[in-house]
Design a protein around this motif. Structure first.
Motif, PDB file in Angstrom:
ATOM      1  N   ARG A  39      20.741 -84.479  -3.543  1.00  0.00           N
ATOM      2  CA  ARG A  39      20.446 -84.326  -4.974  1.00  0.00           C
ATOM      3  C   ARG A  39      21.390 -83.324  -5.622  1.00  0.00           C
ATOM      4  N   ASP A  40      21.923 -82.396  -4.820  1.00  0.00           N
ATOM      5  CA  ASP A  40      22.863 -81.415  -5.364  1.00  0.00           C
ATOM      6  C   ASP A  40      24.317 -81.870  -5.242  1.00  0.00           C
ATOM      7  N   GLY A  41      24.506 -83.120  -4.803  1.00  0.00           N
ATOM      8  CA  GLY A  41      25.849 -83.678  -4.710  1.00  0.00           C
ATOM      9  C   GLY A  41      26.528 -83.479  -3.374  1.00  0.00           C
ATOM     10  N   THR A  42      25.940 -82.677  -2.499  1.00  0.00           N
ATOM     11  CA  THR A  42      26.546 -82.446  -1.195  1.00  0.00           C
ATOM     12  C   THR A  42      26.202 -83.582  -0.241  1.00  0.00           C
ATOM     13  N   GLY A  43      26.976 -83.682   0.848  1.00  0.00           N
ATOM     14  CA  GLY A  43      26.701 -84.688   1.866  1.00  0.00           C
ATOM     15  C   GLY A  43      25.751 -84.142   2.923  1.00  0.00           C
ATOM     16  N   VAL A  44      24.650 -84.839   3.139  1.00  0.00           N
ATOM     17  CA  VAL A  44      23.636 -84.412   4.117  1.00  0.00           C
ATOM     18  C   VAL A  44      23.825 -85.233   5.394  1.00  0.00           C
ATOM     19  N   PRO A  45      24.145 -84.570   6.522  1.00  0.00           N
ATOM     20  CA  PRO A  45      24.390 -85.323   7.767  1.00  0.00           C
ATOM     21  C   PRO A  45      23.114 -85.934   8.327  1.00  0.00           C
ATOM     22  N   VAL A  46      23.230 -87.189   8.743  1.00  0.00           N
ATOM     23  CA  VAL A  46      22.114 -87.940   9.303  1.00  0.00           C
ATOM     24  C   VAL A  46      22.594 -88.615  10.585  1.00  0.00           C
ATOM     25  N   ALA A  47      21.832 -88.477  11.663  1.00  0.00           N
ATOM     26  CA  ALA A  47      22.175 -89.156  12.919  1.00  0.00           C
ATOM     27  C   ALA A  47      21.867 -90.642  12.779  1.00  0.00           C
ATOM     28  N   ASP A  48      22.862 -91.465  13.025  1.00  0.00           N
ATOM     29  CA  ASP A  48      22.721 -92.909  12.796  1.00  0.00           C
ATOM     30  C   ASP A  48      22.327 -93.622  14.084  1.00  0.00           C
ATOM     31  N   PHE A  49      21.037 -93.934  14.194  1.00  0.00           N
ATOM     32  CA  PHE A  49      20.551 -94.702  15.336  1.00  0.00           C
ATOM     33  C   PHE A  49      20.429 -96.190  15.000  1.00  0.00           C
ATOM     34  N   LEU A  50      20.802 -96.570  13.791  1.00  0.00           N
ATOM     35  CA  LEU A  50      20.795 -97.989  13.423  1.00  0.00           C
ATOM     36  C   LEU A  50      22.118 -98.638  13.801  1.00  0.00           C
ATOM     37  N   GLY A  51      23.206 -97.887  13.623  1.00  0.00           N
ATOM     38  CA  GLY A  51      24.510 -98.331  14.102  1.00  0.00           C
ATOM     39  C   GLY A  51      24.977 -99.647  13.534  1.00  0.00           C
ATOM     40  N   GLY A  52      24.761 -99.838  12.206  1.00  0.00           N
ATOM     41  CA  GLY A  52      25.235-101.078  11.595  1.00  0.00           C
ATOM     42  C   GLY A  52      24.634-102.303  12.238  1.00  0.00           C
ATOM     43  N   TYR A  53      23.310-102.227  12.545  1.00  0.00           N
ATOM     44  CA  TYR A  53      22.626-103.317  13.251  1.00  0.00           C
ATOM     45  C   TYR A  53      23.330-103.659  14.556  1.00  0.00           C
ATOM     46  N   GLY A  54      23.887-102.640  15.202  1.00  0.00           N
ATOM     47  CA  GLY A  54      24.521-102.855  16.495  1.00  0.00           C
ATOM     48  C   GLY A  54      26.011-103.072  16.450  1.00  0.00           C
TER      49      GLY A  54
END
Length: 524
Positions: A39-54
């Motif tokens: 919301r403040d414009g910064t990038g919030v790191p998220v661990a991606d366990f979806l991986g683009g549907y594999g």
């Protein structure tokens, strides 16, 4: 005057996902991490366990692949030069042959056909299999006609023959028997293709592939457009045999021996294909058993039915071997590869066709403008080079990371057995199945589960409370899918386990307020 429409692409879908906080914009990605716009414009790191549907086994924007793609563009590599020599495409198929021969201990070559997506790759396999079946029908028809002609030219016209196989008298005239054979065979050879797939299977949402996908909601609106499949239960060998037996169609031949002519039953070539996923992805991350895989192999050979192995999601190293089916000993007549073979940067699929079944004439009746383009095939060749480097070191990484992930998930399940009923999968393709939540104490969770929506609430909770990105599987909404890259870290796996524990604790306590608190306080 018409009212203004806010979104012209997937508006309904976005509004539905917004209710559980999944309407997130991701602005950057690298490795196993995506960065959400805060919301403040910064990038919030998220661990991606979806991986683009594999599709992201190697992670987002792998530096070697990014550099390779940038170099291709800088060199003004021709992208669309159809009907010309394509060395990168040939290199991809040759490498795939080497891998297949190694993992299955065979030496028969497989020919490659390129397309633009996994679903299109399935359609390539179906088209080729039906093209092959049509030629097998023509060959059997010609052979029977030749046998009948030989019988008649041998002076049997006017003689009698045992027609009981056809329901005719034992002493029927040959001419009468021949006419009945021709009538029966005309009907047999006009029978439409028999397509067999598995319950819980997913093979795409195009016109043909959609009818091979078990989910009724995906199939039924378009059932009138394509040949229908018969579905057999996964991992039930005898049930699969029953499907084959029920679908077989008999043709009749007239054979001459030294002393007489006899009517012979033959199986008409009605079976187009049997489609299987070594690990059912959208169906809830369900691996096939070795026993069932053996039955698939045996029935395919017995009934002359080609086996199409859908490795779109499970293949290209995700399970610890290049082909997940190699762990089952399941050798297919066709393999369909996509997703991770593009390295997360290119969109393509490759359908491999066993030499014994390959029809070269198919090349004249099937084509695609964008398939086998210079960029995607070159990226795929680079992906295969990375996977094969160091004597296949990345396969071993995928297997090790998969074991680490599976162990963490099983620990959570052991702590909350009434909430999580199963953890299953192979390598970096894992599923977490939630049980009946009507007794969990959470009224909200029970209601959403009854509507097939609980998995999305769980996904929103894990995203905003624990910075974990995942989704439920498409046809088993109580199962969360986990398909991280080989770059997934111990810290990310532990964070996932912590998030699942927190979710299970809230469900056990029936704390609906705690389950939804993230919606009001979300930061991105």
């Amino acid at each position: 005057m018409t009212s203004e429409v806010k979104e012209l692409v997937d508006g309904v879908l976005h509004r539905a996902t917004a209710e559980v906080g999944l309407d997130v914009e991701y602005v950057r990605a690298r490795g196993n991490t995506v960065f959400a716009r805060g919301r403040d414009g910064t990038g919030v790191p998220v661990a991606d366990f979806l991986g683009g549907y594999g599709a992201l086994l190697l992670g987002h924007n792998h530096p070697d692949l990014v550099a390779h793609l940038a170099n291709l563009l800088a060199q003004e590599t021709p992208v669309l030069v159809q009907l010309s020599s394509q060395p990168a495409a040939d290199e991809v198929v040759r490498t795939l042959n080497r891998v297949l021969h190694r993992e299955f201990d065979v030496d028969e070559p497989y020919f490659g056909v390129f397309a633009n997506s996994g679903a299109e790759g399935i359609e390539v396999a179906l088209k080729h299999a039906e093209f092959d079946r049509g030629q097998r029908v023509d060959a059997m028809r010609a052979e029977i006609d030749e046998n009948i002609g030989a019988a008649l030219s041998a002076g049997l016209a006017g003689a009698t023959v045992d027609g009981s196989v056809l329901g005719l008298p034992v002493g029927s005239a040959v001419d009468e028997v021949v006419e009945e054979i021709r009538v029966r065979n005309a009907a047999a050879f006009a029978t439409g293709p028999r397509l067999i797939a598995l319950s819980g299977g997913f093979h795409g949402k195009l016109v043909g592939s959609g009818q091979l996908t078990h989910n009724h909601d995906y199939r039924s609106p378009f059932a009138s457009l394509a040949a229908q499949a018969t579905f057999a239960p996964a991992n039930e060998p005898e049930a699969l045999r029953a499907v084959f037996e029920d679908a077989r169609v008999t043709a009749y031949d007239l054979r001459i021996t030294e002393t007489r002519a006899e009517v012979v039953r033959r199986d008409a070539p009605v079976f187009c294909a049997l489609l299987v996923e070594p690990v059912q992805g959208e169906g809830g991350i369900v691996p096939l058993t070795a026993e069932f895989a053996k039955q698939v192999q045996e029935l395919g050979a017995e009934f002359g039915c080609p086996v199409v192995v859908d490795e779109i999601q499970s293949g290209t190293g995700r399970t610890g071997t290049f082909f997940a089916s190699a762990q089952l000993g399941l050798l297919g007549d066709y393999y369909v590869l996509s997703k991770s073979i593009g390295g997360g940067l290119a969109k393509l699929s490759v359908t491999l066709v066993r030499a014994a079944r390959y029809r070269p004439e198919f090349e004249m009746v099937h084509s695609s403008t964008f398939a086998k383009d210079g960029l995607s095939t070159s990226v795929a060749a680079a992906v295969l080079e990375l996977l094969e480097a160091g004597d296949g070191a990345l396969y071993r990484v995928a297997a090790e990371r998969g074991r680490r992930l599976s162990a963490a998930l099983h620990e959570v399940r052991a702590e909350y057995p009434e909430i999580i009923t199963d953890v299953r999968g192979l390598g970096l393709l894992q599923g977490v199945e939630f049980g009946d939540l009507s007794t969990s104490g959470s009224t909200l969770a029970a209601q959403l589960q009854a509507q097939g929506q609980f998995g999305f609430l769980a996904s929103g909770f894990l995203l905003h409370e624990h910075r974990i990105r995942l989704f439920p599987t498409g046809s088993a909404p109580n199962t969360l899918r986990l398909e991280p890259s080989v770059q997934v870290t111990d810290e990310e796996i532990d964070r996932l386990a912590t998030g699942l524990r927190a979710l299970c604790a809230l469900l056990r306590a029936g704390d609906d307020q705690g389950l939804t608190a993230f919606i009001a306080k979300r930061e991105f």
